[in-house]
Design a protein around this motif. Structure first.
Motif, PDB file in Angstrom:
ATOM      1  N   THR A 171      41.751 -92.984  78.998  1.00  0.00           N
ATOM      2  CA  THR A 171      40.781 -93.354  77.957  1.00  0.00           C
ATOM      3  C   THR A 171      39.862 -94.480  78.435  1.00  0.00           C
ATOM      4  O   THR A 171      38.666 -94.444  78.180  1.00  0.00           O
ATOM      5  CB  THR A 171      41.478 -93.752  76.638  1.00  0.00           C
ATOM      6  OG1 THR A 171      42.322 -94.886  76.843  1.00  0.00           O
ATOM      7  CG2 THR A 171      42.272 -92.588  76.045  1.00  0.00           C
ATOM      8  N   ILE A 172      40.417 -95.449  79.130  1.00  0.00           N
ATOM      9  CA  ILE A 172      39.591 -96.570  79.627  1.00  0.00           C
ATOM     10  C   ILE A 172      38.629 -96.088  80.714  1.00  0.00           C
ATOM     11  O   ILE A 172      37.439 -96.405  80.691  1.00  0.00           O
ATOM     12  CB  ILE A 172      40.484 -97.715  80.145  1.00  0.00           C
ATOM     13  CG1 ILE A 172      41.205 -98.383  78.970  1.00  0.00           C
ATOM     14  CG2 ILE A 172      39.649 -98.745  80.915  1.00  0.00           C
ATOM     15  CD1 ILE A 172      42.294 -99.366  79.389  1.00  0.00           C
ATOM     16  N   THR A 173      39.124 -95.301  81.663  1.00  0.00           N
ATOM     17  CA  THR A 173      38.241 -94.831  82.733  1.00  0.00           C
ATOM     18  C   THR A 173      37.204 -93.840  82.221  1.00  0.00           C
ATOM     19  O   THR A 173      36.113 -93.726  82.797  1.00  0.00           O
ATOM     20  CB  THR A 173      39.034 -94.216  83.907  1.00  0.00           C
ATOM     21  OG1 THR A 173      39.864 -93.155  83.417  1.00  0.00           O
ATOM     22  CG2 THR A 173      39.849 -95.275  84.624  1.00  0.00           C
ATOM     23  N   HIS A 198      40.488 -90.245  87.174  1.00  0.00           N
ATOM     24  CA  HIS A 198      40.383 -89.929  85.750  1.00  0.00           C
ATOM     25  C   HIS A 198      40.637 -88.432  85.516  1.00  0.00           C
ATOM     26  O   HIS A 198      41.417 -88.054  84.634  1.00  0.00           O
ATOM     27  CB  HIS A 198      38.990 -90.324  85.236  1.00  0.00           C
ATOM     28  CG  HIS A 198      38.702 -89.855  83.846  1.00  0.00           C
ATOM     29  ND1 HIS A 198      39.163 -90.517  82.731  1.00  0.00           N
ATOM     30  CD2 HIS A 198      38.014 -88.779  83.392  1.00  0.00           C
ATOM     31  CE1 HIS A 198      38.752 -89.864  81.649  1.00  0.00           C
ATOM     32  NE2 HIS A 198      38.062 -88.808  82.029  1.00  0.00           N
ATOM     33  N   SER A 223      41.511 -96.080  73.309  1.00  0.00           N
ATOM     34  CA  SER A 223      42.071 -97.183  74.106  1.00  0.00           C
ATOM     35  C   SER A 223      42.561 -98.309  73.195  1.00  0.00           C
ATOM     36  O   SER A 223      43.682 -98.804  73.353  1.00  0.00           O
ATOM     37  CB  SER A 223      41.018 -97.750  75.071  1.00  0.00           C
ATOM     38  OG  SER A 223      40.597 -96.777  75.984  1.00  0.00           O
ATOM     39  N   ASN A 232      36.823 -92.230  73.373  1.00  0.00           N
ATOM     40  CA  ASN A 232      37.734 -92.781  74.378  1.00  0.00           C
ATOM     41  C   ASN A 232      37.961 -94.271  74.168  1.00  0.00           C
ATOM     42  O   ASN A 232      39.094 -94.751  74.270  1.00  0.00           O
ATOM     43  CB  ASN A 232      37.208 -92.521  75.797  1.00  0.00           C
ATOM     44  CG  ASN A 232      37.717 -91.241  76.383  1.00  0.00           C
ATOM     45  OD1 ASN A 232      38.827 -90.816  76.102  1.00  0.00           O
ATOM     46  ND2 ASN A 232      36.909 -90.620  77.212  1.00  0.00           N
ATOM     47  N   GLY A 233      36.910 -95.013  73.893  1.00  0.00           N
ATOM     48  CA  GLY A 233      37.049 -96.445  73.642  1.00  0.00           C
ATOM     49  C   GLY A 233      37.925 -96.723  72.433  1.00  0.00           C
ATOM     50  O   GLY A 233      38.793 -97.606  72.460  1.00  0.00           O
ATOM     51  N   VAL A 281      35.519 -94.238  79.510  1.00  0.00           N
ATOM     52  CA  VAL A 281      34.418 -95.115  79.094  1.00  0.00           C
ATOM     53  C   VAL A 281      33.670 -95.636  80.327  1.00  0.00           C
ATOM     54  O   VAL A 281      32.431 -95.654  80.362  1.00  0.00           O
ATOM     55  CB  VAL A 281      34.934 -96.284  78.230  1.00  0.00           C
ATOM     56  CG1 VAL A 281      33.811 -97.255  77.906  1.00  0.00           C
ATOM     57  CG2 VAL A 281      35.589 -95.760  76.954  1.00  0.00           C
ATOM     58  N   LEU A 327      46.383 -94.325  78.558  1.00  0.00           N
ATOM     59  CA  LEU A 327      45.531 -95.511  78.431  1.00  0.00           C
ATOM     60  C   LEU A 327      44.526 -95.568  79.588  1.00  0.00           C
ATOM     61  O   LEU A 327      43.338 -95.827  79.370  1.00  0.00           O
ATOM     62  CB  LEU A 327      46.392 -96.778  78.384  1.00  0.00           C
ATOM     63  CG  LEU A 327      45.642 -98.082  78.144  1.00  0.00           C
ATOM     64  CD1 LEU A 327      44.880 -98.065  76.816  1.00  0.00           C
ATOM     65  CD2 LEU A 327      46.631 -99.252  78.174  1.00  0.00           C
ATOM     66  N   TYR A 328      44.985 -95.309  80.804  1.00  0.00           N
ATOM     67  CA  TYR A 328      44.087 -95.303  81.964  1.00  0.00           C
ATOM     68  C   TYR A 328      42.979 -94.263  81.779  1.00  0.00           C
ATOM     69  O   TYR A 328      41.801 -94.539  82.042  1.00  0.00           O
ATOM     70  CB  TYR A 328      44.871 -95.020  83.246  1.00  0.00           C
ATOM     71  CG  TYR A 328      44.001 -94.973  84.479  1.00  0.00           C
ATOM     72  CD1 TYR A 328      43.682 -96.146  85.167  1.00  0.00           C
ATOM     73  CD2 TYR A 328      43.488 -93.769  84.953  1.00  0.00           C
ATOM     74  CE1 TYR A 328      42.876 -96.110  86.298  1.00  0.00           C
ATOM     75  CE2 TYR A 328      42.684 -93.728  86.089  1.00  0.00           C
ATOM     76  CZ  TYR A 328      42.380 -94.900  86.747  1.00  0.00           C
ATOM     77  OH  TYR A 328      41.573 -94.862  87.856  1.00  0.00           O
TER      78      TYR A 328
END
Length: 179
Positions: free
Chosen positions: A163-165, A122, A57, A53-54, A167, A160-161
């Motif tokens: 993948t970031i959430t 998420h 992102s 995921n990181g 992490v 993007l949200y």
């Protein structure tokens, strides 16, 4: 492939993935019978998922930068790479949850509310983004730029949200994983 067939395929894939995840989350099916030993490598999968995921992102941000510079080839390669990594994430996620392993968040107070807000948004947006990403890819690969741009206005920020959430959720729950 025509647009109608592509839409039907995207719908079918999205529904199947959603149903598989719902079934796994409800513990209707598990790969390992209750009481059996789960292989040690399975416990690494949440960390792997966070790393994927990181990476996704970062790749999505670089992809946006590349398309703003009109570097279509780099944009395409980055998005295909991100899609492949996201697909690997999905396989890893399904394998981990097919084991029946469950982890509860142990934080208290406001941080617990924050965790569940991030987790719930998420999960909901992860379900929503799959068909949007698939349709965005279809339009982009067919060079239907106008349709691609319309779809990406929604799919990109949601992806993007997610993948970031993903992490953030991992970082917050990782102390509570039973090893």
């Amino acid at each position: 492939m025509n647009d109608k067939l592509a839409f039907r395929l995207v719908t079918a894939v999205s529904i199947v993935v959603f149903l598989v995840i719902v079934i796994l989350q409800s513990r209707i099916i598990t790969v390992f019978p209750v009481g059996s030993e789960i292989p040690s490598w399975v416990f690494f999968l949440p960390k792997l998922n966070a790393m994927i995921n990181g990476t996704c992102s970062v790749l999505l941000l670089i992809s946006l930068y590349q398309i703003k510079r009109r570097n279509i080839q780099a944009h395409k390669i980055l998005n295909i790479t991100t899609f492949i990594l996201s697909s690997l994430f999905l396989v890893s996620y399904i394998i981990f949850h097919a084991t029946g392993i469950r982890t509860s968040y142990g934080g208290e107070g406001a941080i617990k509310a924050f965790y569940y807000f991030i987790l719930i948004t998420h999960i909901i947006l992860a379900a929503v983004v799959l068909p949007l990403v698939l349709l965005s890819f279809y339009s982009g690969l067919r060079m239907n730029v106008a349709r691609h741009r319309k779809l990406v206005r929604w799919s990109y920020p949601i992806w993007l949200y997610v993948t970031i959430t993903g992490v953030i959720v991992y970082i917050m729950i990782s102390p509570y994983y039973a090893l």
